[in-house]
Design an enzyme around this catalytic site. Structure first.
Site, PDB file in Angstrom:
ATOM      1  N   PRO A  24      -6.884  13.748  -1.161  1.00 15.34           N
ATOM      2  CA  PRO A  24      -7.586  13.822   0.114  1.00 15.34           C
ATOM      3  C   PRO A  24      -7.380  12.615   1.021  1.00 15.34           C
ATOM      4  CG  PRO A  24      -9.115  13.522  -1.705  1.00 15.34           C
ATOM      5  CD  PRO A  24      -7.785  13.839  -2.308  1.00 15.34           C
ATOM      6  N   ASN A  25      -7.246  12.916   2.289  1.00 16.57           N
ATOM      7  CA  ASN A  25      -7.119  11.948   3.397  1.00 16.57           C
ATOM      8  C   ASN A  25      -5.758  11.277   3.481  1.00 16.57           C
ATOM      9  OD1 ASN A  25      -9.802  12.235   4.511  1.00 16.57           O
ATOM     10  ND2 ASN A  25     -10.532  11.263   2.630  1.00 16.57           N
ATOM     11  N   ARG A  32      -4.579   5.299  10.458  1.00 21.69           N
ATOM     12  CA  ARG A  32      -5.798   4.487  10.369  1.00 21.69           C
ATOM     13  C   ARG A  32      -5.746   3.602   9.141  1.00 21.69           C
ATOM     14  NH1 ARG A  32      -9.442   9.573  11.260  1.00 21.69           N
ATOM     15  NH2 ARG A  32      -7.740  10.289  12.570  1.00 21.69           N
ATOM     16  N   TYR A  37      -3.574   0.710   3.835  1.00 27.06           N
ATOM     17  CA  TYR A  37      -2.628   1.728   3.375  1.00 27.06           C
ATOM     18  C   TYR A  37      -1.254   1.668   4.047  1.00 27.06           C
ATOM     19  CZ  TYR A  37      -6.915   3.503   1.325  1.00 27.06           C
ATOM     20  OH  TYR A  37      -8.077   3.612   0.605  1.00 27.06           O
ATOM     21  N   ASN A  88      -1.154  10.985  -6.593  1.00 32.35           N
ATOM     22  CA  ASN A  88      -2.135  10.036  -6.061  1.00 32.35           C
ATOM     23  C   ASN A  88      -3.385  10.868  -5.780  1.00 32.35           C
ATOM     24  OD1 ASN A  88      -3.800   8.333  -4.682  1.00 32.35           O
ATOM     25  ND2 ASN A  88      -2.221   7.507  -3.328  1.00 32.35           N
ATOM     26  N   ALA A  91      -9.422   9.646  -3.539  1.00 31.22           N
ATOM     27  CA  ALA A  91     -10.827   9.435  -3.939  1.00 31.22           C
ATOM     28  C   ALA A  91     -11.192  10.201  -5.211  1.00 31.22           C
ATOM     29  CB  ALA A  91     -11.750   9.825  -2.798  1.00 31.22           C
ATOM     30  N   HIS A  94     -11.636   8.674  -8.835  1.00 28.49           N
ATOM     31  CA  HIS A  94     -12.845   8.019  -9.318  1.00 28.49           C
ATOM     32  C   HIS A  94     -13.977   9.003  -9.624  1.00 28.49           C
ATOM     33  CE1 HIS A  94     -10.431   4.883  -7.563  1.00 28.49           C
ATOM     34  NE2 HIS A  94     -10.615   5.371  -6.348  1.00 28.49           N
ATOM     35  N   ASP A 101      -8.966  17.103 -16.511  1.00 24.56           N
ATOM     36  CA  ASP A 101      -8.840  18.212 -17.472  1.00 24.56           C
ATOM     37  C   ASP A 101      -7.597  19.054 -17.189  1.00 24.56           C
ATOM     38  OD1 ASP A 101     -11.118  17.403 -18.755  1.00 24.56           O
ATOM     39  OD2 ASP A 101     -12.410  18.987 -17.957  1.00 24.56           O
ATOM     40  N   GLU A 112       0.236   8.303 -12.388  1.00 26.97           N
ATOM     41  CA  GLU A 112      -0.790   8.110 -11.359  1.00 26.97           C
ATOM     42  C   GLU A 112      -0.338   6.979 -10.432  1.00 26.97           C
ATOM     43  OE1 GLU A 112      -4.496   6.945 -13.139  1.00 26.97           O
ATOM     44  OE2 GLU A 112      -5.403   6.425 -11.209  1.00 26.97           O
ATOM     45  N   HIS A 114      -1.252   4.653  -6.830  1.00 23.45           N
ATOM     46  CA  HIS A 114      -2.147   4.255  -5.729  1.00 23.45           C
ATOM     47  C   HIS A 114      -1.421   3.279  -4.834  1.00 23.45           C
ATOM     48  CE1 HIS A 114      -5.471   6.271  -7.565  1.00 23.45           C
ATOM     49  NE2 HIS A 114      -5.102   5.748  -8.721  1.00 23.45           N
ATOM     50  N   LEU A 115      -1.593   3.469  -3.538  1.00 26.53           N
ATOM     51  CA  LEU A 115      -0.973   2.561  -2.573  1.00 26.53           C
ATOM     52  C   LEU A 115      -1.612   1.179  -2.666  1.00 26.53           C
ATOM     53  CD1 LEU A 115      -1.007   5.171   0.283  1.00 26.53           C
ATOM     54  CD2 LEU A 115       1.078   4.130  -0.624  1.00 26.53           C
ATOM     55  N   SER A 116      -2.929   1.155  -2.706  1.00 29.72           N
ATOM     56  CA  SER A 116      -3.650  -0.122  -2.783  1.00 29.72           C
ATOM     57  C   SER A 116      -3.905  -0.479  -4.249  1.00 29.72           C
ATOM     58  CB  SER A 116      -4.978  -0.008  -2.029  1.00 29.72           C
ATOM     59  OG  SER A 116      -5.808   0.958  -2.653  1.00 29.72           O
ATOM     60  N   ARG A 121     -10.289  -3.879  -5.558  1.00 25.95           N
ATOM     61  CA  ARG A 121     -11.170  -3.380  -4.498  1.00 25.95           C
ATOM     62  C   ARG A 121     -12.600  -3.189  -5.031  1.00 25.95           C
ATOM     63  NH1 ARG A 121      -8.374   1.352  -1.314  1.00 25.95           N
ATOM     64  NH2 ARG A 121     -10.068   0.833   0.133  1.00 25.95           N
ATOM     65  N   ARG A 125     -13.999   1.765  -7.418  1.00 25.41           N
ATOM     66  CA  ARG A 125     -12.590   2.185  -7.465  1.00 25.41           C
ATOM     67  C   ARG A 125     -11.888   1.713  -8.746  1.00 25.41           C
ATOM     68  NH1 ARG A 125     -11.537   4.053  -2.109  1.00 25.41           N
ATOM     69  NH2 ARG A 125     -12.810   2.924  -0.611  1.00 25.41           N
TER      70      ARG A 125
HETATM   71  O1  CA2 Z   1      -4.791   3.265  -2.838  1.00 21.98           O
HETATM   72  C1  CA2 Z   1      -4.717   4.498  -2.928  1.00 21.98           C
HETATM   73  O2  CA2 Z   1      -3.664   5.105  -2.878  1.00 21.98           O
HETATM   74  C2  CA2 Z   1      -6.004   5.319  -3.043  1.00 21.98           C
HETATM   75  O3  CA2 Z   1      -5.740   6.380  -3.940  1.00 21.98           O
HETATM   76  C3  CA2 Z   1      -6.296   5.834  -1.660  1.00 21.98           C
HETATM   77  C4  CA2 Z   1      -7.621   6.582  -1.557  1.00 21.98           C
HETATM   78  C5  CA2 Z   1      -8.757   5.763  -2.179  1.00 21.98           C
HETATM   79  O4  CA2 Z   1      -9.937   6.542  -2.193  1.00 21.98           O
HETATM   80  C6  CA2 Z   1      -8.431   5.309  -3.594  1.00 21.98           C
HETATM   81  O5  CA2 Z   1      -9.499   4.522  -4.064  1.00 21.98           O
HETATM   82  C7  CA2 Z   1      -7.159   4.506  -3.606  1.00 21.98           C
HETATM   83  C8  CA2 Z   1      -7.956   6.872  -0.112  1.00 21.98           C
HETATM   84  C9  CA2 Z   1      -6.913   7.637   0.638  1.00 21.98           C
HETATM   85  C10 CA2 Z   1      -7.278   7.648   2.083  1.00 21.98           C
HETATM   86  O6  CA2 Z   1      -6.105   7.484   2.812  1.00 21.98           O
HETATM   87  C11 CA2 Z   1      -6.219   7.135   4.112  1.00 21.98           C
HETATM   88  C12 CA2 Z   1      -5.055   6.823   4.750  1.00 21.98           C
HETATM   89  C13 CA2 Z   1      -5.086   6.445   6.050  1.00 21.98           C
HETATM   90  C14 CA2 Z   1      -6.262   6.399   6.746  1.00 21.98           C
HETATM   91  C15 CA2 Z   1      -7.426   6.725   6.123  1.00 21.98           C
HETATM   92  C16 CA2 Z   1      -7.419   7.106   4.787  1.00 21.98           C
END
Ligand code: CA2
Length: 180
Positions: A24-25, A32, A37, A88, A91, A94, A101, A112, A114-116, A121, A125
């Protein structure tokens, strides 16, 4: 809705097939929260994954969803036709026992990404429901993390294919009677 491109166009039956799932997102990438990210869009990220996949002769299927149930369905469906998964879960990392499953039940090697760096954090997370069923986790390396995941999964799958080929097939073992 985004298309789900499958590359490369020219396929070979022995090609490794990897499904890449963005949670998601992640469709908002580059628009943003660039300080967390980065500036790359999801389409640009998918293009760089596809480029490497072509170099490695891997077929990739890239998908993004904001829906937990859709991600679960795509993981289940990967059981037929795919050798591994890169995910990836965003959210859902977590929170989602359902995604954990699904990965455990299909039994496909999963990485798995993650960008960050989720461990640097907020506390919430730090916990991943996915890590325990993944062969590895890459966190904090930005888009490069996906490319490393692809190389790592490619090497893992190639090695296990080679092992399967060299292991003596059960049907070729013969019992020779009366030779003692
Ligand atoms: O670091 C990552 O890749 C995460 O999976 C990104 C998730 C976050 O909930 C995880 O804790 C770590 C959030 C993805 C949201 O991506 C956005 C990208 C641009 C603008 C807003 C949100």
């Amino acid at each position: 809705m985004r298309d789900h491109p499958t590359f490369p166009v020219c396929e070979h039956k022995d090609m490794l097939r990897i499904r890449v799932l963005h949670g998601p997102n992640l469709n908002l990438l580059g628009t943003r929260e660039q300080s967390i990210y980065g500036t790359l869009s999801l389409d640009a990220l998918d293009s760089s994954i596809t480029k490497l996949a072509n170099e490695l002769a891997v077929k990739v299927d890239l998908r993004q969803s904001n829906s937990e149930s859709e991600l679960v369905t795509w993981i289940q469906e990967a059981r037929t036709g795919y050798d591994g998964i890169i995910i990836n879960p965003a959210a859902y990392t977590h929170t989602s026992v359902a995604i954990r499953d699904a990965i455990a039940s299909v039994g496909l090697p999963t990485v798995e990404v993650h960008l960050s760096n989720i461990h640097q954090r907020e506390e919430f997370r730090h916990r991943s429901y996915i890590a325990g069923v993944a062969i590895g986790q890459i966190s904090g390396l930005g888009p490069t993390g996906y490319l490393l995941a692809l190389r790592g999964l490619h090497d893992h799958l190639t090695a296990s294919r080679r092992q399967k080929k060299t292991a003596a097939p059960a049907t070729s073992r013969r019992t020779v009677k009366g030779t003692r």
